[in-house]
Scaffold this active site. Structure first.
Site, PDB file in Angstrom:
ATOM      1  N   LYS A  60      56.519 -62.085  11.097  1.00  0.00           N
ATOM      2  CA  LYS A  60      55.212 -62.034  10.444  1.00  0.00           C
ATOM      3  C   LYS A  60      54.355 -60.933  11.038  1.00  0.00           C
ATOM      4  O   LYS A  60      54.383 -60.749  12.254  1.00  0.00           O
ATOM      5  CB  LYS A  60      54.518 -63.381  10.665  1.00  0.00           C
ATOM      6  CG  LYS A  60      53.074 -63.418  10.272  1.00  0.00           C
ATOM      7  CD  LYS A  60      52.136 -63.865  11.394  1.00  0.00           C
ATOM      8  CE  LYS A  60      51.976 -62.867  12.492  1.00  0.00           C
ATOM      9  NZ  LYS A  60      50.883 -63.124  13.423  1.00  0.00           N
ATOM     10  N   THR A  61      53.675 -60.188  10.298  1.00  0.00           N
ATOM     11  CA  THR A  61      52.516 -59.382  10.684  1.00  0.00           C
ATOM     12  C   THR A  61      52.198 -58.382   9.586  1.00  0.00           C
ATOM     13  O   THR A  61      53.093 -57.706   9.065  1.00  0.00           O
ATOM     14  CB  THR A  61      52.654 -58.630  12.029  1.00  0.00           C
ATOM     15  OG1 THR A  61      51.474 -57.859  12.223  1.00  0.00           O
ATOM     16  CG2 THR A  61      53.851 -57.712  12.162  1.00  0.00           C
TER      17      THR A  61
END
Ligand code: FBP
Length: 551
Positions: free
Chosen positions: A201-202
């Site tokens: 995630k990011t």
């Protein structure tokens, strides 16, 4: 009360890779060759004796008995919000329940600290249904607590035992997944039968490599920012009176700024990685912008758009050294520094410890920026670049440069400016179809890794430029992505951040067009994310991903 769009998005059925579409029992893992870390192999092998060198995993048709036994699994969201996080949880939940309706998914609240302190909720169908295809992390919240001490690991071990959990899914960025690897190693070495699986995630897009094509959230966030930039470009082109300086989130890497530049064709986009490679000083960057402003003024165009990646300041060589010295001072003398009350005291404290060159670089900044450089680091020791107002700094310095040019007779335009920072606006948007599908697949796939008994792996879904049914599902050992870096003053194993590749196709495309974009007005207006309509509008990936994987 929910918005009509939210209601409509509840009904969206995310698309899975073909291999995960059938019965849970019809899938089997295939092991690849043993792996190595990207560098510092000997050191990392020593630090991860149980989980180093594991093979990559892919899923294919076969059979398994995963559903026979009832299992309990935990999940946390870690770090900054990114569109699609809810769908990772939904995918994991659906796979668990499909495998065995008795299985349980336990969400730990507020990020890693919720896991340590046992703050949890057991998901039900009704509860989860309210979060399908929605943005945000509010389903269980997130946090930036770093999981790293033995005391924390022991607490997590007890929490897992209390809930009878056989696995934990950590949804996070490079730092959170580094922690996932450390936890996996701790469990493996102390024979705790709990798998730890990460999900990439990011919004920053810096957690990528040959197996992780993109981190989730990058697609949606860049589409939201590009819509806003396009709107500003249109405003600039209508009023023809402002130069807009737009800082874009993304931490160190310039992936977000570059993708938005490819989408919207602004007059200028600074790429931090190029600044570092060319060893550009702050005044050279200012000169470059002032020169473009002056050239457009010659054509009668006293307006334009400049994109600035939020991490720029860290890549300007003299400031990079300054920040690294400041980080060391703040880490090594943390108690003394924390005891200082005023900005003047802090500024004086660091100035007495900085080298002469860094002190000179520090003194160039106005007090506002100095104070921002001295603010608290995040729990991973990073400067909080989102709080440094680089866009305002550049406006001030470019303005001064243009005044000098005016006095010298080399500029005769008008420089009126507006500053913007786009960051939080894009992190909780309704995920695009791409992120809805990708996140759901990452969560669904994480179930297979966990049920297969793998630990210390990142859920990997690849071939993302193709329609979802052609996506490939599997897992990548986290240790494979690691190298050693100095964090909080100490040499630590961490997942290597992917910065913009200056040899890569996205940057090459930008570089071959930027002179024209700088002088002329070539703005592109992407408009809002579309959720229904033709696939080329609704299921479009980012230009970055398309160029990187162009055949
Ligand atoms: P992650 O690396 O945790 O995904 O965070 C991304 C990010 O949005 C960065 O782009 C930004 O610099 C930072 O979070 C802001 O942090 P905070 O939410 O703590 O203000």
């Amino acid at each position: 009360m929910v918005s009509p769009l939210q209601k409509y998005r509840y009904e969206y059925q995310p698309k899975l890779p073909e291999i995960l579409r059938g019965e849970i029992k019809d899938v089997k893992p295939v092991l690849g060759e043993p792996t190595q870390s990207v560098s510092d192999q000997a050191e990392i092998k020593k630090l991860f004796p149980c989980t180093y060198g594991m093979p990559e995993v892919s899923f294919t048709k076969g059979s398994n008995d995963y559903g026979k036994k009832k299992i309990n699994v935990g999940v946390i969201l870690s770090g900054g919000q990114a569109p699609g996080g809810h769908n990772v949880i939904c995918g994991l939940f659906d796979a668990l329940k499909k495998a065995n309706p008795e299985n349980n998914l336990i969400g730990f609240k507020g990020g890693p600290s919720g896991l340590v302190d046992d703050k949890f909720v057991v998901f039900t169908e009704d509860f989860i249904n309210e979060y399908r295809n929605t943005g945000g992390f509010d389903i269980i919240g997130s946090g930036r607590t770093k999981l790293e001490t033995e005391e924390q690991f022991e607490k997590v071990k007890n929490v897992c035992a209390k809930h009878g959990m056989c696995g934990i899914v950590i949804i996070g960025g490079d730092d959170s997944n580094t922690n996932a690897a450390v936890l996996a190693e701790y469990f493996a070495s102390s024979k705790v039968p709990v798998s730890v699986i990460g999900c990439p995630k990011t919004i920053d897009g810096d957690l990528k490599n040959k197996d992780i094509e993109v981190s989730f959230g990058f697609d949606t966030a860049t589409k939201v920012y590009s819509e806003l930039i396009g709107n500003i470009e249109r405003d600039a082109n209508s009023a023809k009176k402002y130069w807009h300086f737009i800082k874009l989130m993304g931490r160190s890497a310039s992936h977000i700024a570059l993708e938005c530049a490819l989408e919207t064709q602004p007059n200028l986009c600074i790429v931090s990685e190029e600044v570092e490679k060319k060893g550009m000083s702050l005044s050279q960057i200012v000169d470059q912008i002032a020169d473009a402003v002056a050239k457009r003024a010659e054509d009668g165009n006293n307006f334009g758009v400049v994109l600035i990646p939020e991490g720029l300041i860290e890549f300007i060589p003299e400031i990079k050294v300054l920040i690294s010295e400041l980080n060391d001072i703040v880490a090594k003398e943390s108690e003394a520094f924390a005891g200082l009350k005023t900005f003047e005291e802090k500024s004086d404290f660091v100035q007495r410890r900085l080298t002469a060159a860094s002190k000179k670089a520090f003194l160039v900044f106005p007090d506002g920026i100095k104070a921002q450089l001295l603010m608290d680091r995040d729990p991973h020791g990073n400067v909080q670049v989102s709080r440094i107002e680089t866009e305002k700094l550049l406006i001030e310095l470019v303005g001064k440069k243009l005044d000098e040019m005016k006095a010298a007779g080399t500029y005769c335009g008008k420089f009126s400016t507006q500053n913007h920072f786009f960051g939080y606006e894009g992190r909780c948007s309704f995920p695009s179809n791409f992120d809805s599908d990708y996140c759901y697949s990452l969560g669904y796939n994480a179930y297979f890794l966990m049920a297969g008994g793998f630990t210390g792996y990142l859920s990997s879904v690849r071939n993302l430029c193709k329609p979802a049914r052609y996506w490939k599902a599997g897992g990548v050992p986290i240790t494979m992505m690691m190298n050693m870096e100095v964090r909080n003053g100490k040499n630590k194993p961490v997942i290597r951040k992917a910065l913009v590749d200056l040899e890569g196709k996205p940057f090459a495309y930008f570089a071959s067009n930027r002179d024209e974009w700088a002088r002329k007005t070539c703005f592109v207006f992407p408009g809002a994310i579309q959720y229904a309509g033709p696939a080329e509008v609704c299921d479009r990936t980012t230009i970055t991903l398309a160029l990187e994987h162009e055949e």
